[in-house]
Design a protein around this motif. Sequence first.
Motif, mmCIF file in Angstrom:
data_model
loop_
_atom_site.group_PDB
_atom_site.id
_atom_site.type_symbol
_atom_site.label_atom_id
_atom_site.label_comp_id
_atom_site.label_asym_id
_atom_site.label_seq_id
_atom_site.Cartn_x
_atom_site.Cartn_y
_atom_site.Cartn_z
ATOM 1 N N LYS A 169 22.788 -3.352 -29.777
ATOM 2 C CA LYS A 169 24.040 -2.641 -29.498
ATOM 3 C C LYS A 169 25.040 -2.712 -30.648
ATOM 4 O O LYS A 169 25.797 -1.772 -30.886
ATOM 5 C CB LYS A 169 24.684 -3.197 -28.229
ATOM 6 C CG LYS A 169 23.925 -2.894 -26.952
ATOM 7 C CD LYS A 169 24.661 -3.475 -25.752
ATOM 8 C CE LYS A 169 23.925 -3.186 -24.457
ATOM 9 N NZ LYS A 169 24.631 -3.756 -23.285
ATOM 10 N N ASP A 205 16.118 -6.844 -20.005
ATOM 11 C CA ASP A 205 16.717 -5.594 -20.450
ATOM 12 C C ASP A 205 17.522 -5.890 -21.713
ATOM 13 O O ASP A 205 18.741 -5.834 -21.727
ATOM 14 C CB ASP A 205 17.623 -5.079 -19.325
ATOM 15 C CG ASP A 205 18.202 -3.714 -19.629
ATOM 16 O OD1 ASP A 205 17.833 -3.142 -20.665
ATOM 17 O OD2 ASP A 205 19.031 -3.239 -18.835
ATOM 18 N N ILE A 399 23.017 7.179 -17.106
ATOM 19 C CA ILE A 399 21.707 6.779 -17.632
ATOM 20 C C ILE A 399 20.762 7.949 -17.371
ATOM 21 O O ILE A 399 20.617 8.390 -16.236
ATOM 22 C CB ILE A 399 21.178 5.500 -16.959
ATOM 23 C CG1 ILE A 399 22.109 4.320 -17.227
ATOM 24 C CG2 ILE A 399 19.773 5.179 -17.451
ATOM 25 C CD1 ILE A 399 21.674 3.027 -16.577
ATOM 26 N N ALA A 448 17.954 2.652 -22.739
ATOM 27 C CA ALA A 448 17.930 1.913 -21.482
ATOM 28 C C ALA A 448 16.459 1.735 -21.110
ATOM 29 O O ALA A 448 15.568 2.034 -21.911
ATOM 30 C CB ALA A 448 18.713 2.650 -20.400
ATOM 31 N N ARG A 454 21.534 5.907 -22.606
ATOM 32 C CA ARG A 454 22.870 5.825 -22.018
ATOM 33 C C ARG A 454 23.811 6.700 -22.850
ATOM 34 O O ARG A 454 24.233 6.295 -23.939
ATOM 35 C CB ARG A 454 23.360 4.392 -21.990
ATOM 36 C CG ARG A 454 22.427 3.458 -21.240
ATOM 37 C CD ARG A 454 23.147 2.228 -20.768
ATOM 38 N NE ARG A 454 24.101 2.564 -19.719
ATOM 39 C CZ ARG A 454 24.864 1.669 -19.099
ATOM 40 N NH1 ARG A 454 24.798 0.410 -19.437
ATOM 41 N NH2 ARG A 454 25.695 2.057 -18.156
#
Length: 472
Positions: A169, A205, A399, A448, A454
């Motif tokens: 991220k 995840d 999503i 995702a 996303r």
Amino acid sequence: MPILKRGESLGVVYTPASVVAPMVRKVLAPFLGDPSKLRICDFSVGEGAFVVEVIAQLTAALERTGVRDARRIAAGCVHGADIDARAIDHARELTGCPNLVVADALTHDWGQFDIVVGNPPYVRQEQLEAKLAGWQTATGVADLYVYFFELAHRILRPGGRYCVITPNKWLTVEYGRALRGFLSQQRSVEGVVDVARLPVFADADAFPCITWGTLGGDHVPRGHRAKGGDVETALAAGGVEITLGGDPWNIDDPAARALIERLEARWPTLDNVLSGKPARGVVTGCNRAFVVDAAIRARLDDALVRPFLKGRDIRRWTCAEPTRFVLLVDRGTDLDQHVSVGAHLAQFRDELEPEPVGHRRGLTRWPGRKQGNYRWWELQDPVGTLAASDQPRLVYQDIQTGPACALIPGGVVPDTTVWILPSSDRYLLAVLNSSFYAWYAQQRFPPALNGSVRPKLAYMRQLPLATPSPAA
């Protein structure tokens, strides 16, 4: 080496040997000519996956040079810390390493190292008590792993190397801007490989990437997305040059990047085209009280009861007929004017009461909703104009496994899994359901699970939109 697990509550995931071994090889390689005097740090030990592998590879290197008692010497080269005493005890027993301590890595007095390697914890910083004032990478909302990048630079000597695996991220999200700026200034990053599409952490995840570099150089990093193979192969591959700075570090393949840059130069963005700001749907804070079925809706018979749309209801072009309804009780609603709605909500009053300011959060559990400036019968967050609009609007899922944008009628209220655009433009509807959009989303939006993406607002705003001809 077995797969080792650390406690989920501490923000840690599995670190498999297929990840650990190539990372250690990558960071150790330049030092193996004279490895006996190395100081190596794993700043988030867990149960010892990286410590075990470092000692194994260092022992092998020492034995090749004829050193006696190589494993003991190798173990003495490694230092580490973790806040979990149980994990440290296990790691000491597993490795025999004498330099593993129970400590908060971000406040520990480390000294200087030749190598830093590891898998920092993935925990939002506001959940912890770490003292983060004065950190250049601080933003107030960043995940804790961001600060471990800066920690590596603080404790490495000039010429020292690091290799860390973290969520990907930071490459693109807003809270990673300060970190991207910091790393750009340091010019230490040599490479970044996004391994989110490899089966790295099967049960988490995590969407990881691996970053490595050397302090004191003047590196121009290269990055790529691994689309197959294993971590060993991914770390050996090349990549595109990363444009340094605080803006997103995109690591597309060269052809995709070239095409996107042409489109961005030629066309306006979605942000330029829209006449207002997009918005999320409604947050109730307690769906059990505010979301009702058709039978309860008929019994309440009140204008506050509106059709309620969830992300899973959205299809390409249109949406399923809502079967749920929301009590749209915004701030300032007078329940004396809505007696049936008030009576329904009163059944759930204990669950709806906002937590008082000053309540000892974390020590005793509040039975109701979070702190906030709202009364017990009101929705947790203010209702935005777009969410409550009686005009048609475009909406899309937060999503997506594929393009899923719909034009919904006025009066329908989306929930928080839905983004709302201030537009009913059919041309824009077509673009957001197109194969071009699907391709762009895979290139630019955060991943995702199961290949979905996303489409967060910061990325959607940059979507290039071809100017349609009058005929179109």
